[in-house]
Design a protein around this motif. Sequence first.
Motif, PDB file in Angstrom:
ATOM      1  N   THR A 100      -4.583  34.311  26.596  1.00 33.54           N
ATOM      2  CA  THR A 100      -5.664  34.492  27.562  1.00 33.54           C
ATOM      3  C   THR A 100      -5.760  35.951  27.969  1.00 33.54           C
ATOM      4  O   THR A 100      -6.847  36.527  28.022  1.00 33.54           O
ATOM      5  CB  THR A 100      -5.415  33.640  28.822  1.00 33.54           C
ATOM      6  OG1 THR A 100      -5.277  32.287  28.437  1.00 33.54           O
ATOM      7  CG2 THR A 100      -6.574  33.762  29.795  1.00 33.54           C
ATOM      8  N   PHE A 101      -4.614  36.554  28.233  1.00 32.22           N
ATOM      9  CA  PHE A 101      -4.632  37.955  28.636  1.00 32.22           C
ATOM     10  C   PHE A 101      -5.279  38.812  27.548  1.00 32.22           C
ATOM     11  O   PHE A 101      -6.193  39.594  27.809  1.00 32.22           O
ATOM     12  CB  PHE A 101      -3.215  38.463  28.929  1.00 32.22           C
ATOM     13  CG  PHE A 101      -3.204  39.860  29.488  1.00 32.22           C
ATOM     14  CD1 PHE A 101      -3.179  40.071  30.851  1.00 32.22           C
ATOM     15  CD2 PHE A 101      -3.274  40.960  28.642  1.00 32.22           C
ATOM     16  CE1 PHE A 101      -3.213  41.350  31.374  1.00 32.22           C
ATOM     17  CE2 PHE A 101      -3.307  42.255  29.155  1.00 32.22           C
ATOM     18  CZ  PHE A 101      -3.273  42.442  30.522  1.00 32.22           C
ATOM     19  N   ILE A 102      -4.817  38.628  26.318  1.00 28.59           N
ATOM     20  CA  ILE A 102      -5.318  39.479  25.231  1.00 28.59           C
ATOM     21  C   ILE A 102      -6.813  39.267  25.010  1.00 28.59           C
ATOM     22  O   ILE A 102      -7.583  40.216  24.890  1.00 28.59           O
ATOM     23  CB  ILE A 102      -4.531  39.211  23.933  1.00 28.59           C
ATOM     24  CG1 ILE A 102      -3.076  39.669  24.117  1.00 28.59           C
ATOM     25  CG2 ILE A 102      -5.152  39.927  22.756  1.00 28.59           C
ATOM     26  CD1 ILE A 102      -2.176  39.335  22.952  1.00 28.59           C
ATOM     27  N   TRP A 103      -7.233  37.998  24.980  1.00 25.55           N
ATOM     28  CA  TRP A 103      -8.653  37.729  24.722  1.00 25.55           C
ATOM     29  C   TRP A 103      -9.523  38.257  25.856  1.00 25.55           C
ATOM     30  O   TRP A 103     -10.620  38.752  25.624  1.00 25.55           O
ATOM     31  CB  TRP A 103      -8.886  36.220  24.523  1.00 25.55           C
ATOM     32  CG  TRP A 103      -8.275  35.716  23.257  1.00 25.55           C
ATOM     33  CD1 TRP A 103      -7.663  36.465  22.292  1.00 25.55           C
ATOM     34  CD2 TRP A 103      -8.198  34.357  22.815  1.00 25.55           C
ATOM     35  NE1 TRP A 103      -7.217  35.642  21.280  1.00 25.55           N
ATOM     36  CE2 TRP A 103      -7.521  34.353  21.571  1.00 25.55           C
ATOM     37  CE3 TRP A 103      -8.639  33.149  23.345  1.00 25.55           C
ATOM     38  CZ2 TRP A 103      -7.279  33.195  20.849  1.00 25.55           C
ATOM     39  CZ3 TRP A 103      -8.400  31.983  22.631  1.00 25.55           C
ATOM     40  CH2 TRP A 103      -7.720  32.003  21.393  1.00 25.55           C
ATOM     41  N   MET A 124      -8.258  57.409  24.767  1.00 24.81           N
ATOM     42  CA  MET A 124      -8.535  56.234  25.590  1.00 24.81           C
ATOM     43  C   MET A 124      -8.492  54.952  24.748  1.00 24.81           C
ATOM     44  O   MET A 124      -8.068  53.904  25.218  1.00 24.81           O
ATOM     45  CB  MET A 124      -9.897  56.371  26.276  1.00 24.81           C
ATOM     46  CG  MET A 124      -9.941  57.441  27.350  1.00 24.81           C
ATOM     47  SD  MET A 124      -8.639  57.263  28.594  1.00 24.81           S
ATOM     48  CE  MET A 124      -7.524  58.553  28.112  1.00 24.81           C
ATOM     49  N   SER A 125      -8.946  55.048  23.494  1.00 26.57           N
ATOM     50  CA  SER A 125      -8.859  53.880  22.604  1.00 26.57           C
ATOM     51  C   SER A 125      -7.406  53.469  22.431  1.00 26.57           C
ATOM     52  O   SER A 125      -7.071  52.283  22.503  1.00 26.57           O
ATOM     53  CB  SER A 125      -9.465  54.210  21.234  1.00 26.57           C
ATOM     54  OG  SER A 125     -10.828  54.497  21.367  1.00 26.57           O
ATOM     55  N   VAL A 126      -6.542  54.462  22.207  1.00 26.83           N
ATOM     56  CA  VAL A 126      -5.119  54.158  22.032  1.00 26.83           C
ATOM     57  C   VAL A 126      -4.580  53.488  23.295  1.00 26.83           C
ATOM     58  O   VAL A 126      -3.921  52.443  23.228  1.00 26.83           O
ATOM     59  CB  VAL A 126      -4.325  55.437  21.710  1.00 26.83           C
ATOM     60  CG1 VAL A 126      -2.834  55.182  21.807  1.00 26.83           C
ATOM     61  CG2 VAL A 126      -4.672  55.946  20.316  1.00 26.83           C
ATOM     62  N   LEU A 127      -4.913  54.060  24.457  1.00 26.92           N
ATOM     63  CA  LEU A 127      -4.408  53.480  25.711  1.00 26.92           C
ATOM     64  C   LEU A 127      -4.893  52.045  25.892  1.00 26.92           C
ATOM     65  O   LEU A 127      -4.164  51.191  26.390  1.00 26.92           O
ATOM     66  CB  LEU A 127      -4.851  54.324  26.905  1.00 26.92           C
ATOM     67  CG  LEU A 127      -4.078  55.615  27.158  1.00 26.92           C
ATOM     68  CD1 LEU A 127      -4.545  56.241  28.457  1.00 26.92           C
ATOM     69  CD2 LEU A 127      -2.578  55.351  27.214  1.00 26.92           C
ATOM     70  N   SER A 128      -6.146  51.780  25.456  1.00 25.59           N
ATOM     71  CA  SER A 128      -6.686  50.429  25.648  1.00 25.59           C
ATOM     72  C   SER A 128      -5.930  49.415  24.796  1.00 25.59           C
ATOM     73  O   SER A 128      -5.935  48.220  25.093  1.00 25.59           O
ATOM     74  CB  SER A 128      -8.176  50.402  25.310  1.00 25.59           C
ATOM     75  OG  SER A 128      -8.360  50.316  23.910  1.00 25.59           O
ATOM     76  N   LEU A 129      -5.298  49.890  23.721  1.00 23.64           N
ATOM     77  CA  LEU A 129      -4.555  48.961  22.855  1.00 23.64           C
ATOM     78  C   LEU A 129      -3.115  48.775  23.308  1.00 23.64           C
ATOM     79  O   LEU A 129      -2.434  47.855  22.850  1.00 23.64           O
ATOM     80  CB  LEU A 129      -4.566  49.476  21.408  1.00 23.64           C
ATOM     81  CG  LEU A 129      -5.924  49.532  20.724  1.00 23.64           C
ATOM     82  CD1 LEU A 129      -5.797  50.183  19.348  1.00 23.64           C
ATOM     83  CD2 LEU A 129      -6.527  48.149  20.578  1.00 23.64           C
ATOM     84  N   VAL A 130      -2.651  49.646  24.206  1.00 24.21           N
ATOM     85  CA  VAL A 130      -1.239  49.602  24.591  1.00 24.21           C
ATOM     86  C   VAL A 130      -0.805  48.243  25.161  1.00 24.21           C
ATOM     87  O   VAL A 130       0.209  47.694  24.716  1.00 24.21           O
ATOM     88  CB  VAL A 130      -0.895  50.763  25.562  1.00 24.21           C
ATOM     89  CG1 VAL A 130       0.448  50.533  26.238  1.00 24.21           C
ATOM     90  CG2 VAL A 130      -0.872  52.075  24.793  1.00 24.21           C
ATOM     91  N   PRO A 131      -1.554  47.660  26.121  1.00 18.40           N
ATOM     92  CA  PRO A 131      -1.076  46.372  26.652  1.00 18.40           C
ATOM     93  C   PRO A 131      -0.934  45.307  25.566  1.00 18.40           C
ATOM     94  O   PRO A 131       0.043  44.558  25.545  1.00 18.40           O
ATOM     95  CB  PRO A 131      -2.163  45.978  27.658  1.00 18.40           C
ATOM     96  CG  PRO A 131      -2.843  47.245  28.009  1.00 18.40           C
ATOM     97  CD  PRO A 131      -2.772  48.109  26.796  1.00 18.40           C
ATOM     98  N   ASN A 146      -9.784  47.426  36.885  1.00 22.97           N
ATOM     99  CA  ASN A 146     -10.706  46.292  36.740  1.00 22.97           C
ATOM    100  C   ASN A 146     -10.251  45.345  35.632  1.00 22.97           C
ATOM    101  O   ASN A 146     -10.247  44.124  35.807  1.00 22.97           O
ATOM    102  CB  ASN A 146     -12.110  46.792  36.424  1.00 22.97           C
ATOM    103  CG  ASN A 146     -12.732  47.518  37.600  1.00 22.97           C
ATOM    104  OD1 ASN A 146     -12.287  47.338  38.744  1.00 22.97           O
ATOM    105  ND2 ASN A 146     -13.724  48.335  37.345  1.00 22.97           N
ATOM    106  N   SER A 147      -9.883  45.922  34.487  1.00 26.01           N
ATOM    107  CA  SER A 147      -9.453  45.078  33.372  1.00 26.01           C
ATOM    108  C   SER A 147      -8.240  44.251  33.755  1.00 26.01           C
ATOM    109  O   SER A 147      -8.148  43.065  33.403  1.00 26.01           O
ATOM    110  CB  SER A 147      -9.120  45.938  32.153  1.00 26.01           C
ATOM    111  OG  SER A 147     -10.275  46.212  31.414  1.00 26.01           O
ATOM    112  N   PHE A 148      -7.300  44.874  34.473  1.00 27.20           N
ATOM    113  CA  PHE A 148      -6.112  44.119  34.881  1.00 27.20           C
ATOM    114  C   PHE A 148      -6.476  43.014  35.864  1.00 27.20           C
ATOM    115  O   PHE A 148      -5.975  41.885  35.756  1.00 27.20           O
ATOM    116  CB  PHE A 148      -5.053  45.056  35.483  1.00 27.20           C
ATOM    117  CG  PHE A 148      -4.163  45.671  34.442  1.00 27.20           C
ATOM    118  CD1 PHE A 148      -3.276  44.879  33.705  1.00 27.20           C
ATOM    119  CD2 PHE A 148      -4.225  47.017  34.158  1.00 27.20           C
ATOM    120  CE1 PHE A 148      -2.469  45.443  32.728  1.00 27.20           C
ATOM    121  CE2 PHE A 148      -3.425  47.589  33.182  1.00 27.20           C
ATOM    122  CZ  PHE A 148      -2.539  46.799  32.462  1.00 27.20           C
TER     123      PHE A 148
END
Lengths: 294, 314
Positions: free
Chosen positions: A219-222, A264-271, A89-91
């Motif tokens: 835009t992607f990051i925000w 999961m927090s770490v994974l969310s920061l990976v991109p 969904n996030s992607f």
Amino acid sequence: MTDAPMKLTVVGAEAPAWRKRALTILSHALLIGASILMLYPLLWMLAASFRPENEIFTSASIIPSSWSIDSYFRGWNGLRTSFSVFFTNSFIVSISSVIGNVFACSLAAFAFARLEFRGRKIWFALMLMTLMLPYQVTLIPQYVLFRQLGWVDTFLPLIVPKFLAADAFFIFLMVQFFRGIPRELDEAAMMDGAGPWRIYWKIMLPLSTPVLATAAIFTFIWTWDDFFGPLIYLNQMRDYTVMLGLRTFTDSTGMSDYGGLFAMSVLSLVPIFLFFLIFQRLLIEGIATTGMKR
Amino acid sequence: MTVQHVASTSATSEVPKTSVWARIWQQDAPGYLFLLPWFIGFFGLTLGPMISSLYLSFTKFDLLTSPDWVGAGNYVRMFTNDPKFAASMRVTFFFVIFSVPLKLAFALGVALLLNRGMKGLPLYRALFYLPSLLGASVAIAILWRQIFAGDGLVNKFLSVFGIVGPSWISNPNYSLWTLIILAIWQFGSPMIIFLAGLRQIPQDMYEAASLDGASKWRQFWKITLPLLTPVVFFNAIIQTIEAFKSFTPAFIISGGTGNPINSTLFYTLYLYQEAFGFFRMGYASALAWVLLAIVAAFTAFSFLTSKYWVHYDD
């Protein structure tokens, strides 16, 4: 931007060499100390995500005594819906937003930077004023509108505004860049009979890849980080973005499974971290030249 | 000379009077066509909603039944009979007043240090910028909640020195400070802007000052700082507006409540609770307009006073 250090050449009373060296060493010590202090929490979270569960709260070190990736498996399926749904969904939301923002903002920026039409200055001023507007002022009527359109619990309220160039900051960013492109280029094309669309598509866009990339990355990051929009518009767990997934995690199982939550927090920061690694220079230049908030 | 000029002059020379519309089409249409998406957004998502939220701020509106006009009732209640509003104002102003100057001081201090011609500048700059880039994420707010918890990282370090620290996030005396520290931690982006500003200062000014025997300290106060004031001004405005709008960290750290005893009840958090917790949309609209008034007043004040302290090139 060049990274060549600017040397302060003191012509007059020169400080003794040893004092200068001592100052430099002291400065480095300070900077290194500050870097470690600042990055320690991040490294600690990374380490915690690889620790066996029982060690998380007993250790302040950033090197786990033994490595385990159990937390990642537990966390990934820690909620009723798996994180693969949230990441998908996030992607979807982030990539659609990138396309919308780059397209709509560059169209508007081209009009403001290159086309001559009545009212241009007024519209430009109005556009700049929306930069300062706190989103709360339009929040509730927008919510009512999207609710009436039946868009609540879909991604549309998060994506459609991007296709309408609602993020004026990027228009401003692109206008600044477009103005720097020599006008001779479009004049030459015009002599050859090219219309505004061809000039926009064949000349401006290809010459503007740096600014388009900067806009795309930010835009992607925000959008990836956005918490408020999804919080309001997405209520079904199958529609959750990663940020909402994390929040749900903290409310429910997170209190007992810190390992999974950190993983999961770490994974969310990976991109975001990958963008930082690859496009660091572009990001820093973007901030230095336009004064972005983050 | 622009695209449209040429197009319109050639059009007028060929076609006489009858073509007013054709001329408008030739001259103005491309601009408006390119702006079409933005126009839809501007009217449909910004201007229209602004007008209707101004209207809603004078009503009682629960989203399900149509709005009831209550005059200035919402505003009167806000300023006379709403302790939570007062609390959220105190919290937000406290946050802005402490987090913004401290963040900018750190940003300027580190930028000055880096600008001394330090080796490894790109590396340091990147390391200091990273928290700024990641900081808005929910993940970081979660991390912060853990760091400042009773059994968190901070207290582990303190225990090395024999100090038993409180649970910082659940103690109303400290909870807001954890959020201020989180904001300061993200000093990277103003630092980058300061660095860019410092590079603009001509080096010969320092050389001339040294020849005159001015100390480094004096050079800083007489050259660096005055020439940097436009950047300070810019950073201060951007960071202040951002601080007023801050939402996610307070929401995550307090679990959406703004507790303990409203000590982290940011204005935006209170607005969210009123709108989407209690569905008092009219009242929340009034809150939004007060926020806009505060931000606008602050911006206007900054611009009006800027001529007394911001140095512009002659």
